[in-house]
Design an enzyme around this catalytic site. Structure first.
Site, mmCIF file in Angstrom:
data_model
loop_
_atom_site.group_PDB
_atom_site.id
_atom_site.type_symbol
_atom_site.label_atom_id
_atom_site.label_comp_id
_atom_site.label_asym_id
_atom_site.label_seq_id
_atom_site.Cartn_x
_atom_site.Cartn_y
_atom_site.Cartn_z
ATOM 1 N N HIS A 102 0.841 -1.202 0.000
ATOM 2 C CA HIS A 102 0.000 0.000 0.000
ATOM 3 C C HIS A 102 0.868 1.241 0.000
ATOM 4 C CE1 HIS A 102 0.712 -1.359 4.125
ATOM 5 N NE2 HIS A 102 0.804 -0.083 4.443
ATOM 6 N N HIS A 104 0.842 5.216 1.267
ATOM 7 C CA HIS A 104 0.212 6.204 2.141
ATOM 8 C C HIS A 104 0.221 7.558 1.432
ATOM 9 C CE1 HIS A 104 0.646 3.814 5.987
ATOM 10 N NE2 HIS A 104 1.610 3.246 5.287
HETATM 11 P P1 AMP Z 1 1.985 0.084 7.258
HETATM 12 O O1 AMP Z 1 2.436 0.149 8.673
HETATM 13 O O2 AMP Z 1 2.790 0.865 6.284
HETATM 14 O O3 AMP Z 1 1.863 -1.383 6.896
HETATM 15 O O4 AMP Z 1 0.562 0.756 7.210
HETATM 16 C C1 AMP Z 1 -0.611 0.104 7.532
HETATM 17 C C2 AMP Z 1 -1.630 1.185 7.730
HETATM 18 O O5 AMP Z 1 -2.893 0.562 7.722
HETATM 19 C C3 AMP Z 1 -1.502 1.937 9.037
HETATM 20 O O6 AMP Z 1 -1.365 3.328 8.775
HETATM 21 C C4 AMP Z 1 -2.797 1.626 9.773
HETATM 22 O O7 AMP Z 1 -3.282 2.723 10.495
HETATM 23 C C5 AMP Z 1 -3.718 1.240 8.641
HETATM 24 N N1 AMP Z 1 -4.784 0.310 8.957
HETATM 25 C C6 AMP Z 1 -4.748 -0.788 9.737
HETATM 26 N N2 AMP Z 1 -5.946 -1.414 9.738
HETATM 27 C C7 AMP Z 1 -6.749 -0.693 8.920
HETATM 28 C C8 AMP Z 1 -8.111 -0.813 8.502
HETATM 29 N N3 AMP Z 1 -8.891 -1.802 8.931
HETATM 30 N N4 AMP Z 1 -8.609 0.108 7.658
HETATM 31 C C9 AMP Z 1 -7.840 1.130 7.223
HETATM 32 N N5 AMP Z 1 -6.556 1.306 7.584
HETATM 33 C C10 AMP Z 1 -6.022 0.409 8.419
#
Ligand code: AMP
Length: 154
Positions: A102, A104
């Site tokens: 993903h 950001h």
């Molecule tokens: P990363 O640490 O780069 O893997 O980012 C994962 C992101 O997903 C974090 O910013 C979390 O806040 C976000 N996240 C986790 N669970 C969910 C969810 N159910 N819906 C939307 N975002 C989420």
């Protein structure tokens, strides 16, 4: 480590977990980060089941980054942000916590620091309102978008 079909983004893609969606097409999905580091924090994912940057083919990556650009522009407009930061974490050592690739999208303002990563769940009504603002800017962008000339532009 292989791709885990039960990661939270895979569940969102299958409709098994909720998300505040801002854009969806055949290849990609964009939605609000549940624990935003700044207001407007949005995520873009390919539908293709890849763990990280090194697990994804060039065409999928291309489709995804184009959506990052389009949604990024809408986020910038929706939050009147002078700057946008794009972050992509690959691997636990880099801070990755969800193992479906993903990007950001983070609106940035001078002097406004962002919150810690993935700590505080935002209220559903706030995320819903932010998603609506971004969708509305995306809709305006589509309406005013010039046709693709086929030549690379500035
Ligand atoms: P990363 O640490 O780069 O893997 O980012 C994962 C992101 O997903 C974090 O910013 C979390 O806040 C976000 N996240 C986790 N669970 C969910 C969810 N159910 N819906 C939307 N975002 C989420």
């Amino acid at each position: 480590m292989s791709y885990d079909n039960d990661n939270i983004f895979a569940k969102i893609l299958r409709g098994e977990a909720p998300a505040f969606k801002v854009h969806e097409d055949a290849q990609t999905l964009a939605f609000m980060d549940l624990m935003p580091q700044v207001p407007g924090h949005t995520l873009v994912i390919p539908k293709y089941p890849a763990q990280d940057l090194f697990d994804v083919d060039a065409a999928t990556l291309g489709d995804t980054i184009q959506v990052v650009q389009t949604v990024g522009a809408a986020v910038k407009q929706a939050f009147q942000a002078p700057g946008i930061m794009i972050a992509q974490l690959s691997g636990a050592a880099a801070g990755q916590t969800v193992f479906h690739i993903h990007f950001h999208i983070l609106p940035r303002f001078e002097g406004l620091e962002f919150k810690l990563h993935a700590r505080q769940v935002e209220a559903a009504e706030v995320l819903a309102a932010h998603a609506e603002r971004i969708r509305s800017c995306l809709a305006q962008g589509q309406a005013g978008k010039p046709a693709d000339s086929g030549t690379p532009g500035p």
